[in-house]
Design a protein around this motif. Structure first.
Motif, mmCIF file in Angstrom:
data_model
loop_
_atom_site.group_PDB
_atom_site.id
_atom_site.type_symbol
_atom_site.label_atom_id
_atom_site.label_comp_id
_atom_site.label_asym_id
_atom_site.label_seq_id
_atom_site.Cartn_x
_atom_site.Cartn_y
_atom_site.Cartn_z
ATOM 1 N N GLY A 135 0.787 -1.223 0.000
ATOM 2 C CA GLY A 135 0.000 0.000 0.000
ATOM 3 C C GLY A 135 0.818 1.270 0.000
ATOM 4 N N GLU A 136 2.138 1.155 0.026
ATOM 5 C CA GLU A 136 3.008 2.330 0.031
ATOM 6 C C GLU A 136 3.271 2.774 -1.404
ATOM 7 O OE1 GLU A 136 6.987 3.829 2.465
ATOM 8 O OE2 GLU A 136 6.619 1.680 2.190
ATOM 9 N N ILE A 137 3.154 4.069 -1.655
ATOM 10 C CA ILE A 137 3.299 4.616 -3.003
ATOM 11 C C ILE A 137 4.490 5.564 -3.053
ATOM 12 C CG2 ILE A 137 2.234 6.074 -4.773
ATOM 13 C CD1 ILE A 137 -0.475 5.139 -3.849
ATOM 14 N N ILE A 138 5.354 5.366 -4.027
ATOM 15 C CA ILE A 138 6.440 6.312 -4.259
ATOM 16 C C ILE A 138 5.829 7.600 -4.801
ATOM 17 C CG2 ILE A 138 8.551 6.786 -5.567
ATOM 18 C CD1 ILE A 138 8.916 3.730 -5.774
ATOM 19 N N THR A 139 6.206 8.723 -4.216
ATOM 20 C CA THR A 139 5.671 10.008 -4.673
ATOM 21 C C THR A 139 6.696 10.823 -5.459
ATOM 22 O OG1 THR A 139 6.241 11.039 -2.544
ATOM 23 C CG2 THR A 139 4.008 10.142 -2.791
ATOM 24 N N GLU A 140 7.989 10.714 -5.106
ATOM 25 C CA GLU A 140 9.013 11.454 -5.823
ATOM 26 C C GLU A 140 10.397 10.913 -5.490
ATOM 27 O OE1 GLU A 140 8.186 15.390 -4.243
ATOM 28 O OE2 GLU A 140 9.958 15.281 -2.952
ATOM 29 N N VAL A 141 11.356 11.302 -6.325
ATOM 30 C CA VAL A 141 12.757 10.958 -6.089
ATOM 31 C C VAL A 141 13.558 12.256 -6.094
ATOM 32 C CG1 VAL A 141 14.757 9.627 -6.838
ATOM 33 C CG2 VAL A 141 12.447 8.750 -7.273
ATOM 34 N N SER A 142 14.376 12.452 -5.053
ATOM 35 C CA SER A 142 15.197 13.652 -4.940
ATOM 36 C C SER A 142 16.658 13.298 -5.204
ATOM 37 C CB SER A 142 15.064 14.265 -3.544
ATOM 38 O OG SER A 142 13.737 14.678 -3.295
ATOM 39 N N PHE A 143 17.261 13.988 -6.173
ATOM 40 C CA PHE A 143 18.655 13.755 -6.539
ATOM 41 C C PHE A 143 19.508 14.968 -6.154
ATOM 42 C CE2 PHE A 143 16.163 11.358 -9.656
ATOM 43 C CZ PHE A 143 16.812 10.128 -9.706
ATOM 44 N N PRO A 144 20.517 14.804 -5.301
ATOM 45 C CA PRO A 144 21.469 15.898 -5.098
ATOM 46 C C PRO A 144 22.199 16.170 -6.417
ATOM 47 C CG PRO A 144 21.684 14.225 -3.384
ATOM 48 C CD PRO A 144 20.809 13.646 -4.448
ATOM 49 N N ILE A 145 22.308 17.422 -6.810
ATOM 50 C CA ILE A 145 22.962 17.753 -8.075
ATOM 51 C C ILE A 145 24.473 17.603 -7.909
ATOM 52 C CG2 ILE A 145 23.367 19.566 -9.784
ATOM 53 C CD1 ILE A 145 20.594 20.669 -9.066
#
Length: 266
Positions: free
Chosen positions: A157-167
């Protein structure tokens, strides 16, 4: 295909609620894994919950030193995004060599990492860049997210909402593609963070899925150049051996693809 009930929720909360009501529910993003598996009758979900059109899961933005890609953003949108090309060109390149036009028009970053295919491209980018996976419940470091072949830290039931990448300061990706599937026989993503840390991650090579390559990292830390890898030897222990290539072949491919990735990074 087995009979199933198709849902198209308009929000993450609605999707989670629908998942909780189903007896054998499955989330659908781009559909490149779930639909073929259903056609082969290897899966028979009671409910298919399509999260690919939820607006809050689509989009790309740069905030400070971080590139954020929402989970249902398609490969095509990532590949053509001016923000991605400026912030981390290697990610734009990665999507350009991923699959074919049909795959890139439907596939999503969230679907890719949730499935965690051992030959998928994006897991290597997440590991090398030290990304963070955000869900409707929590934030998970990429190093803790991938747990092995087709296995992740996601709960039911867990949904990925976004991915954050350090530049990063520099990054590059190179892979040898299977001519039919376009999956990576072996692909390597290299990155040099702004604090000087070097990471290299390989996909398509390990029996356990995406992996960091310490020998490559150690060589590049002292000298960021393709030539620095000339005398590096990558161990074949734990690497895949199949009809497409032996473990020794893939060990050599890791080195060669790493050199090409460094050249691409500059």
């Amino acid at each position: 295909m087995y009979e199933t009930i198709y849902h198209r929720p308009s929000s993450v909360d609605e999707a989670v609620a629908l998942f909780g009501k189903g007896s054998e529910p499955k989330f659908l993003a781009g559909g490149h894994t779930l639909i073929p598996v259903m056609k082969q009758r290897l899966a028979s979900p009671s409910d298919v919950i399509d999260i690919g059109k939820i607006k809050e899961l689509i989009g790309i933005q740069v905030t400070g030193d971080t590139l954020v890609i929402k989970a249902a953003t398609t490969y095509y949108d990532i590949m053509t995004s001016p923000d991605v090309k400026k912030a981390i060109p290697a990610i734009a390149h990665l999507t350009s060599v991923l699959g074919d036009p049909a795959v890139r028009s439907r596939g999503t970053i969230g679907g890719s990492i949730a499935n965690n295919d051992p030959a998928a491209d994006f897991p290597a980018a997440l590991i090398a860049l030290g990304a963070t996976v955000k869900t409707n419940k929590r934030s998970i470091a990429a190093a803790d997210f991938f747990k092995g072949l087709f296995t992740t830290a996601l709960e039911d039931g867990e949904i990925i909402t976004e991915v954050s990448f350090p530049i990063p300061e520099k990054a590059g990706y190179a892979k040898l593609r299977h001519p039919a599937s376009r999956f990576a026989l072996t692909g390597v993503f290299v990155a040099k963070a702004k604090n000087g840390e070097v990471r290299a991650a390989a996909t398509g090579a390990s029996q356990s899925g995406v992996m960091r390559v310490g020998a490559i990292e150690a060589a590049l830390k002292g000298n960021w150049s393709a030539a620095a890898l000339d005398n590096v030897t990558v161990s074949a222990d734990g690497l895949l051996g199949d009809i497409h290539g032996t473990a020794d072949y893939r060990a050599n491919l890791i080195k060669v693809m790493a050199q090409r990735a460094v050249e691409a990074a500059g």
